[in-house]
Every structure is written in structure tokens, then in C-alpha cells.
Design a protein around this motif. Structure first.
Motif, PDB file in Angstrom:
ATOM      1  N   GLY A 106       1.833  -1.553   0.113  1.00 49.28           N
ATOM      2  CA  GLY A 106      -0.009  -0.186  -0.222  1.00 49.28           C
ATOM      3  C   GLY A 106       1.252   1.516  -0.133  1.00 49.28           C
ATOM      4  O   GLY A 106       0.505   1.687  -0.773  1.00 49.28           O
ATOM      5  N   ALA A 107       1.935   1.627   0.475  1.00 53.74           N
ATOM      6  CA  ALA A 107       3.277   2.432   0.808  1.00 53.74           C
ATOM      7  C   ALA A 107       3.701   2.654  -0.334  1.00 53.74           C
ATOM      8  O   ALA A 107       3.969   3.918  -1.283  1.00 53.74           O
ATOM      9  N   LEU A 108       3.570   1.425  -1.627  1.00 49.88           N
ATOM     10  CA  LEU A 108       4.509   1.533  -2.604  1.00 49.88           C
ATOM     11  C   LEU A 108       3.628   2.273  -3.592  1.00 49.88           C
ATOM     12  O   LEU A 108       4.174   3.220  -4.254  1.00 49.88           O
ATOM     13  N   ARG A 109       2.732   1.537  -3.724  1.00 49.88           N
ATOM     14  CA  ARG A 109       1.932   2.288  -4.355  1.00 49.88           C
ATOM     15  C   ARG A 109       0.716   3.438  -4.291  1.00 49.88           C
ATOM     16  O   ARG A 109       1.164   4.364  -5.391  1.00 49.88           O
ATOM     17  N   ASP A 110       0.951   3.963  -2.833  1.00 48.07           N
ATOM     18  CA  ASP A 110       0.662   5.418  -2.353  1.00 48.07           C
ATOM     19  C   ASP A 110       1.941   6.087  -3.248  1.00 48.07           C
ATOM     20  O   ASP A 110       1.824   7.368  -4.014  1.00 48.07           O
ATOM     21  N   LEU A 111       3.713   5.604  -3.446  1.00 49.97           N
ATOM     22  CA  LEU A 111       4.364   6.650  -3.491  1.00 49.97           C
ATOM     23  C   LEU A 111       4.157   6.722  -5.120  1.00 49.97           C
ATOM     24  O   LEU A 111       4.469   8.190  -5.399  1.00 49.97           O
ATOM     25  N   LEU A 112       3.968   5.430  -5.736  1.00 53.48           N
ATOM     26  CA  LEU A 112       4.184   5.437  -7.108  1.00 53.48           C
ATOM     27  C   LEU A 112       2.982   6.558  -7.662  1.00 53.48           C
ATOM     28  O   LEU A 112       2.964   7.226  -8.564  1.00 53.48           O
ATOM     29  N   VAL A 113       1.559   6.513  -7.351  1.00 55.57           N
ATOM     30  CA  VAL A 113       0.691   7.051  -6.999  1.00 55.57           C
ATOM     31  C   VAL A 113       1.531   8.655  -7.394  1.00 55.57           C
ATOM     32  O   VAL A 113       0.789  10.462  -8.235  1.00 55.57           O
ATOM     33  N   THR A 114       2.510   9.534  -6.549  1.00 56.83           N
ATOM     34  CA  THR A 114       2.498  10.693  -5.629  1.00 56.83           C
ATOM     35  C   THR A 114       3.645  10.947  -6.851  1.00 56.83           C
ATOM     36  O   THR A 114       3.381  12.301  -7.994  1.00 56.83           O
ATOM     37  N   ALA A 115       5.076   9.962  -7.334  1.00 62.38           N
ATOM     38  CA  ALA A 115       5.637   9.596  -8.510  1.00 62.38           C
ATOM     39  C   ALA A 115       4.628  10.666  -9.617  1.00 62.38           C
ATOM     40  O   ALA A 115       5.364  11.180 -10.147  1.00 62.38           O
ATOM     41  N   LEU A 116       3.541   9.716 -10.419  1.00 60.67           N
ATOM     42  CA  LEU A 116       3.079  10.059 -11.560  1.00 60.67           C
ATOM     43  C   LEU A 116       1.639  11.830 -11.618  1.00 60.67           C
ATOM     44  O   LEU A 116       1.806  11.661 -12.558  1.00 60.67           O
ATOM     45  N   THR A 117       1.862  12.167 -10.448  1.00 62.53           N
ATOM     46  CA  THR A 117       0.631  13.225 -10.384  1.00 62.53           C
ATOM     47  C   THR A 117       1.837  14.485 -10.454  1.00 62.53           C
ATOM     48  O   THR A 117       1.069  15.594 -10.160  1.00 62.53           O
ATOM     49  N   THR A 118       2.703  14.223  -9.687  1.00 57.65           N
ATOM     50  CA  THR A 118       3.672  15.399  -8.727  1.00 57.65           C
ATOM     51  C   THR A 118       3.698  16.098 -10.299  1.00 57.65           C
ATOM     52  O   THR A 118       3.723  15.992 -11.318  1.00 57.65           O
ATOM     53  N   ARG A 119       3.850  18.143  -9.475  1.00 61.76           N
ATOM     54  CA  ARG A 119       4.157  18.494 -10.595  1.00 61.76           C
ATOM     55  C   ARG A 119       5.795  18.668 -11.240  1.00 61.76           C
ATOM     56  O   ARG A 119       6.203  19.737 -11.972  1.00 61.76           O
ATOM     57  N   THR A 120       6.135  18.584 -10.217  1.00 60.90           N
ATOM     58  CA  THR A 120       8.384  18.348 -10.082  1.00 60.90           C
ATOM     59  C   THR A 120       8.432  17.967 -11.804  1.00 60.90           C
ATOM     60  O   THR A 120       8.523  17.491 -12.087  1.00 60.90           O
ATOM     61  N   PRO A 121       9.188  19.238 -12.898  1.00 58.16           N
ATOM     62  CA  PRO A 121       9.719  19.196 -13.766  1.00 58.16           C
ATOM     63  C   PRO A 121      10.587  17.447 -14.029  1.00 58.16           C
ATOM     64  O   PRO A 121      11.882  17.256 -12.546  1.00 58.16           O
ATOM     65  N   GLY A 122      10.597  17.415 -14.724  1.00 54.91           N
ATOM     66  CA  GLY A 122      12.045  16.923 -14.985  1.00 54.91           C
ATOM     67  C   GLY A 122      12.036  14.977 -14.857  1.00 54.91           C
ATOM     68  O   GLY A 122      11.345  14.486 -14.406  1.00 54.91           O
ATOM     69  N   PRO A 123      13.099  13.838 -14.629  1.00 55.52           N
ATOM     70  CA  PRO A 123      12.510  12.183 -14.367  1.00 55.52           C
ATOM     71  C   PRO A 123      12.027  12.484 -12.762  1.00 55.52           C
ATOM     72  O   PRO A 123      12.567  13.053 -12.129  1.00 55.52           O
ATOM     73  N   LYS A 124      11.441  11.423 -12.115  1.00 60.20           N
ATOM     74  CA  LYS A 124      11.261  11.180 -10.437  1.00 60.20           C
ATOM     75  C   LYS A 124      11.690   9.263 -10.974  1.00 60.20           C
ATOM     76  O   LYS A 124      11.206   9.097 -11.494  1.00 60.20           O
ATOM     77  N   VAL A 125      12.125   9.672  -9.738  1.00 58.70           N
ATOM     78  CA  VAL A 125      12.885   8.042  -9.512  1.00 58.70           C
ATOM     79  C   VAL A 125      12.600   7.309  -8.241  1.00 58.70           C
ATOM     80  O   VAL A 125      12.355   8.311  -7.064  1.00 58.70           O
ATOM     81  N   VAL A 126      11.909   6.530  -7.882  1.00 60.23           N
ATOM     82  CA  VAL A 126      11.328   5.531  -7.078  1.00 60.23           C
ATOM     83  C   VAL A 126      12.328   4.349  -6.376  1.00 60.23           C
ATOM     84  O   VAL A 126      12.504   3.338  -7.640  1.00 60.23           O
ATOM     85  N   VAL A 127      12.683   4.425  -5.785  1.00 59.90           N
ATOM     86  CA  VAL A 127      14.090   3.222  -5.217  1.00 59.90           C
ATOM     87  C   VAL A 127      13.213   2.022  -4.169  1.00 59.90           C
ATOM     88  O   VAL A 127      12.923   2.784  -3.283  1.00 59.90           O
ATOM     89  N   ALA A 128      13.102   0.937  -4.671  1.00 61.76           N
ATOM     90  CA  ALA A 128      12.156   0.157  -4.212  1.00 61.76           C
ATOM     91  C   ALA A 128      13.095  -1.202  -3.313  1.00 61.76           C
ATOM     92  O   ALA A 128      13.975  -1.783  -4.111  1.00 61.76           O
ATOM     93  N   GLN A 129      13.783  -0.651  -2.834  1.00 57.75           N
ATOM     94  CA  GLN A 129      14.610  -1.511  -1.377  1.00 57.75           C
ATOM     95  C   GLN A 129      14.742  -2.739  -0.948  1.00 57.75           C
ATOM     96  O   GLN A 129      13.567  -2.508   0.749  1.00 57.75           O
ATOM     97  N   SER A 130      13.842  -3.637  -0.147  1.00 57.10           N
ATOM     98  CA  SER A 130      14.249  -4.746  -0.363  1.00 57.10           C
ATOM     99  C   SER A 130      15.139  -5.611  -0.891  1.00 57.10           C
ATOM    100  O   SER A 130      15.123  -5.864  -1.519  1.00 57.10           O
TER     101      SER A 130
END
Length: 266
Positions: A106-130
Motif C-alpha cells: 500500500g505504501a509503495l502504491r501511494d508513492l508511485l501515485v504521487t510520482a505519477l501526479t507531482t508537478r515537479t519537472p524532470g524524471p522522478k525516481v523511486v528506489v524500491a529497496q528490499s
């Protein structure tokens, strides 16, 4: 697209006039192989509006499990413990997040939704660490077997599917892809669709149940604890639970019997 070329491929498929962001995926081995330069660096330079998911399991799985710059292992011969997030920020990425427990779906899903909707320009990087469960089981299974053989109390988690609750749509299998999820015959004679089941190869990582909960699929999953070399307290607790479950079940069975139609004598 190629080893570590997910981000470069996403840049080619995501033009400036695109109405949605492209999602790229690569492992930590591919990231250090060429993904940082040909992918992330290129995306920063061209202000490409992509989302990159880096799967960080702390070693290079593609070539045999060797250590990497971002590995968390101590090494006398190599320089390790260099975070991937720090590397991408070092070449200009302004939006980068690290998730240290990817089994919290659930937490990872919410973070990906934020990455797909943020207005920050340029690439967005999510590091999934486990840590990969295959690698983890190679380490913990011998330790667990040794402890059980020595007579010490050991508790392991197992997940299962309630066959009476399962609807048989198998969405959990399609979403999870876990090799321990399978199907079996439906115990209800009124239903023909096979139900989902968890095989004995389950390692208790919890991804199946977390996926089902995060996607609001169904309430069929349950968690159980297997106790090896139980103590006297464990045995007493098990008897007490059995008494309560039996008492509660009898009430349900009596209510269900009243609803059954009376047998017609011919």
C-alpha cells in the motif's frame, strides 16, 4: 529494451507533448551497469517527464549475486553502501524517494501515485529497496533448521486462503504472480470455479495478502503462525483457542441448520 536501458527506452517513448508519464523499471545491477548514465543522466539533461522504478535488492542478480556500489554488505575489497538515491540526486534528479520495505504494498502504491501526479519537472525516481526472498531464504532456512533441531522455540509465518470466502476469480494470482499461489477444487458443491490456495512453499513474506488488501480484492487471505518446539504456554493457549473456536462454530452451525429446507418425504 536491454540491460539497464529501461529509462532510455522510456525517454524515447515519452515526448514533451505526451499526455501521460512513461514508467520505466530496472534493477540495481542494470542501474550501475549503464542505467545511471544512458538513462537517468539523459533524462535529466532532456528534462524527460518519466517515472523510473529501481528495484534494489542489494546485489547483481543477473550475473550471480555479486556486490554493487549500493550493496549494504561490508567488504574489504570493494567500496559499498553508496545509495542509489544519492547517486541520482548527484546528477540532477530533484524528485527521488527510497522505500526500505517494498513488502508494504500500500505504501509503495501511494508513492508511485504521487510520482505519477507531482508537478515537479524532470524524471522522478523511486528506489524500491528490499532483499530478494530467494536470497533471504538461503540464509535463514539453515539457521531455522538448526534452531529447531536444537530444541529451541521457533515461530514462522504462513499465509493461506479461506476456501469458503474465496470467490474463485483468481485476481490475487494475477496481481501477485507468487509461485506459492495456486488453485484447488472448490469445497462448495454449488460452485464449480476452483478456489485459490497457498502451497507449502510459502515463505511468509506477506505479498499475496498485502496485494489483495491494497487492491481491495477480497478478504480471503489470513496469516497463521507455525510454532516449532512449543512451550507449555503455547500448548495451553492452543487448547483455549480451540475451545472458543468450537463454541463459536456450534452457534453458526445451529443457525445454518435452521435455514436448510426440511426434507420432503415421498
Amino acid at each position: 529494451m536491454g540491460y539497464g536501458l529501461g529509462s532510455a527506452g522510456a525517454a524515447a517513448l515519452n515526448s514533451h507533448d505526451a499526455d501521460r508519464r512513461t514508467v520505466a523499471v530496472m534493477g540495481d545491477g542494470g542501474f550501475w551497469h549503464n542505467g545511471l548514465t544512458s538513462g537517468v543522466g539523459n533524462a535529466v539533461f532532456n528534462q524527460n517527464d518519466q517515472v523510473l522504478l529501481v528495484v534494489d535488492n542489494a546485489y547483481s542478480a543477473a550475473t550471480g549475486g555479486q556486490d554493487l556500489l549500493s550493496s549494504r554488505a561490508d567488504s574489504m575489497l570493494r567500496s559499498t553502501k553508496h545509495p542509489i538515491e544519492k547517486a541520482v540526486r548527484g546528477i540532477g534528479v530533484t524528485w527521488a524517494k527510497t522505500v526500505t520495505d517494498t513488502y508494504k504494498i500500500g505504501a509503495l502504491r501511494d508513492l508511485l501515485v504521487t510520482a505519477l501526479t507531482t508537478r515537479t519537472p524532470g524524471p522522478k525516481v523511486v528506489v524500491a529497496q528490499s532483499e530478494c526472498q530467494l536470497n533471504r531464504q538461503r540464509r535463514v532456512k539453515p539457521q531455522r533448521a538448526q534452531a529447531i533441531k536444537a530444541g529451541r522455540r521457533v515461530v514462522t509465518e504462513r499465509f493461506g486462503v479461506d476456501a469458503e470466502t474465496c470467490t474463485g476469480d483468481h485476481a490475487c494470482i494475477r496481481v501477485s504472480g507468487c509461485p506459492s499461489l495456486s488453485i484447488k477444487a472448490n469445497p462448495d458443491p454449488m460452485r464449480t470455479d476452483p478456489v485459490a490456495t497457498v502451497l507449502d512453499s510459502c515463505v511468509g513474506c506477506g505479498v499475496c495478502g498485502a496485494n489483495a488488501h491494497a487492491a481491495s480484492l477480497c478478504p480471503s487471505f489470513y496469516r497463521s503462525d507455525l510454532v516449532f518446539n512449543p512451550t507449555r504456554r503455547d500448548r495451553l493457549l492452543a487448547r483455549w483457542r480451540a475451545v472458543w473456536i468450537g463454541a463459536l462454530s456450534r452457534g453458526v452451525e445451529r443457525r445454518a441448520a435452521r435455514l436448510e429446507p426440511a426434507e420432503v418425504n415421498r
